[in-house]
Design an enzyme around this catalytic site. Structure first.
Site, PDB file in Angstrom:
ATOM      1  N   HIS A 244       0.877  -1.182   0.000  1.00  0.00           N
ATOM      2  CA  HIS A 244       0.000   0.000   0.000  1.00  0.00           C
ATOM      3  C   HIS A 244       0.920   1.239   0.000  1.00  0.00           C
ATOM      4  O   HIS A 244       0.990   1.991   0.972  1.00  0.00           O
ATOM      5  CB  HIS A 244      -0.907  -0.026   1.233  1.00  0.00           C
ATOM      6  CG  HIS A 244      -2.130   0.843   1.109  1.00  0.00           C
ATOM      7  ND1 HIS A 244      -2.381   1.655   0.028  1.00  0.00           N
ATOM      8  CD2 HIS A 244      -3.186   1.007   1.952  1.00  0.00           C
ATOM      9  CE1 HIS A 244      -3.536   2.279   0.217  1.00  0.00           C
ATOM     10  NE2 HIS A 244      -4.043   1.912   1.373  1.00  0.00           N
TER      11      HIS A 244
ATOM     12  N   GLN B 106      -0.409   4.943   0.686  1.00  0.00           N
ATOM     13  CA  GLN B 106      -0.701   5.120   2.107  1.00  0.00           C
ATOM     14  C   GLN B 106       0.575   5.488   2.872  1.00  0.00           C
ATOM     15  O   GLN B 106       0.614   6.443   3.647  1.00  0.00           O
ATOM     16  CB  GLN B 106      -1.287   3.812   2.672  1.00  0.00           C
ATOM     17  CG  GLN B 106      -1.535   3.835   4.172  1.00  0.00           C
ATOM     18  CD  GLN B 106      -2.729   4.672   4.568  1.00  0.00           C
ATOM     19  OE1 GLN B 106      -3.814   4.475   4.043  1.00  0.00           O
ATOM     20  NE2 GLN B 106      -2.540   5.619   5.468  1.00  0.00           N
TER      21      GLN B 106
ATOM     22  N   ASP C 142      -2.555  -1.667  12.404  1.00  0.00           N
ATOM     23  CA  ASP C 142      -3.546  -1.775  11.324  1.00  0.00           C
ATOM     24  C   ASP C 142      -4.473  -2.941  11.671  1.00  0.00           C
ATOM     25  O   ASP C 142      -4.209  -3.713  12.611  1.00  0.00           O
ATOM     26  CB  ASP C 142      -2.827  -2.001   9.976  1.00  0.00           C
ATOM     27  CG  ASP C 142      -3.776  -1.920   8.785  1.00  0.00           C
ATOM     28  OD1 ASP C 142      -4.918  -1.434   8.955  1.00  0.00           O
ATOM     29  OD2 ASP C 142      -3.394  -2.353   7.679  1.00  0.00           O
TER      30      ASP C 142
ATOM     31  N   ARG D 256      -3.774  12.236   3.171  1.00  0.00           N
ATOM     32  CA  ARG D 256      -3.889  11.433   1.940  1.00  0.00           C
ATOM     33  C   ARG D 256      -4.204  12.362   0.760  1.00  0.00           C
ATOM     34  O   ARG D 256      -3.633  12.237  -0.313  1.00  0.00           O
ATOM     35  CB  ARG D 256      -5.011  10.379   2.080  1.00  0.00           C
ATOM     36  CG  ARG D 256      -4.822   9.331   3.166  1.00  0.00           C
ATOM     37  CD  ARG D 256      -3.736   8.335   2.822  1.00  0.00           C
ATOM     38  NE  ARG D 256      -3.933   7.672   1.547  1.00  0.00           N
ATOM     39  CZ  ARG D 256      -4.689   6.578   1.359  1.00  0.00           C
ATOM     40  NH1 ARG D 256      -5.288   6.005   2.384  1.00  0.00           N
ATOM     41  NH2 ARG D 256      -4.799   6.030   0.170  1.00  0.00           N
TER      42      ARG D 256
HETATM   43  N1   CP Z   1      -6.433   3.373   4.417  1.00  0.00           N
HETATM   44  C1   CP Z   1      -7.144   3.112   3.313  1.00  0.00           C
HETATM   45  O1   CP Z   1      -6.606   2.710   2.262  1.00  0.00           O
HETATM   46  O2   CP Z   1      -8.455   3.357   3.457  1.00  0.00           O
HETATM   47  P1   CP Z   1      -9.583   2.918   2.409  1.00  0.00           P
HETATM   48  O3   CP Z   1      -9.588   1.407   2.365  1.00  0.00           O
HETATM   49  O4   CP Z   1     -10.869   3.477   2.983  1.00  0.00           O
HETATM   50  O5   CP Z   1      -9.260   3.498   1.076  1.00  0.00           O
END
Ligand code: CP
Length: 305
Positions: free
Chosen positions: A130, A133, A220, A288
């Protein structure tokens, strides 16, 4: 030549700091309610095969506020869901769009898409990574602490996609990263093998080991998208990795608590921590938007910013 952002190492360290500087600029512009034309006349697709709140909304708003046109493409409404190949889809989409942001399961499929795409591809989450992120999160730490030098980041919980990208992000920027995960849910083996700064990574299965001197404590969900069948088992195994007042009793006074969200309150984190004075999770979520604007502006670098 087009630039993709499929994994953290697709950027160099100095490029990341350039992106951070531009993020500050976009954040200040938004306070003044100003939009720009960095993506003027450009249409950027969002091909998503998993749910999303933050990533989808922040990217759509970012594209709009950069003067571009976001095109949301739920996976199941496209012909890929009926078997059209990744190769053909990538080639066709390249004729319509100027960039594509993809959330899917397989990193391999994402890379295949990027191989045949003539337009920049951005990874909006796969099972392995990710990166968007984590780039945004490292900006948030930089913003809060003023510098990324001499920091210690501790990640507790599942060695998942967020954890893998965090390890790579810390490796790229030279930040000390400590990981506490159950033995069977450690981060990806290849990710660990490939890091350059091996001395900056410590791994343990003891959740208490890296708390005392941590500047940032990150967790997480224990059950990522696609892991739902294992929910009951995971909740049992991860129980002692819950970030709560007791686990953090010896933490520094000014540690930052981070979570990429969505949070499962009462599982990986308690209300008193996520709503407490050390938590920066909503600033993290807001950034973000600002940082993704900067990533978009950077990837479409024929456009000055
Ligand atoms: N943190 C994140 O990627 O959130 P979403 O799954 O809501 O996009």
């Amino acid at each position: 030549m087009k630039r993709d952002f499929l994994k953290i190492y697709d950027f160099k360290k100095q490029e990341v700091y350039k992106i951070f500087d531009t993020t500050k600029y976009f954040k200040s512009l938004r306070k003044e309610k100003k939009i720009t034309d960095n993506l003027k006349n450009l249409s950027i697709g969002l091909l998503f095969s998993k749910p999303s709140t933050r990533t989808r909304i922040s990217f759509e708003v970012a594209i709009y506020e950069l003067g571009g046109n976001p095109v949301y493409l739920p996976f199941q409404t496209t012909q890929i869901s009926r078997g059209e190949s990744i190769k053909d889809t990538a080639k066709v989409i390249s004729r319509y769009l100027d960039g594509i942001i993809i959330r899917t399961y397989s990193q391999g499929e994402l890379e295949e898409f990027a191989k045949y795409s003539e337009i920049p591809v951005i990874n909006a989450l796969t099972d392995l990574y990710h990166p968007v992120q984590i780039l945004c999160d490292l900006f948030t730490i930089y913003e809060k602490k003023g510098s990324l030098n001499n920091l210690k980041i501790t990640y507790i919980g599942d060695g998942n996609n967020v954890c893998n990208s965090l390890i790579e992000g810390c490796d790229l920027l030279g930040i000390e990263i400590r990981i506490s995960c159950p033995e069977e849910y450690m981060p990806d083996r290849k990710v660990i093998e490939n890091i350059k700064n091996k001395n900056l990574l410590k791994i343990s299965s003891n959740p208490e080991e890296f708390i005392e001197d941590a500047d940032v404590i990150y967790t997480d969900t224990w059950v990522s998208m696609g892991d739902e069948k294992e929910t009951e088992r995971r909740i049992k195994i991860f129980k002692k990795y819950q970030v709560n007042k007791d686990l953090l009793k010896n933490a520094k006074k000014d540690f930052l608590f981070m979570h990429c969200l969505p949070a499962h309150r009462g599982q990986e984190v308690t209300d008193e921590i996520i709503d407490g004075p050390n938590s920066i999770v909503f600033d993290q979520a807001e950034n973000r938007l600002h940082c993704q604007k900067s990533i978009l502006a950077f990837l479409f670098s024929s456009i000055s910013y």
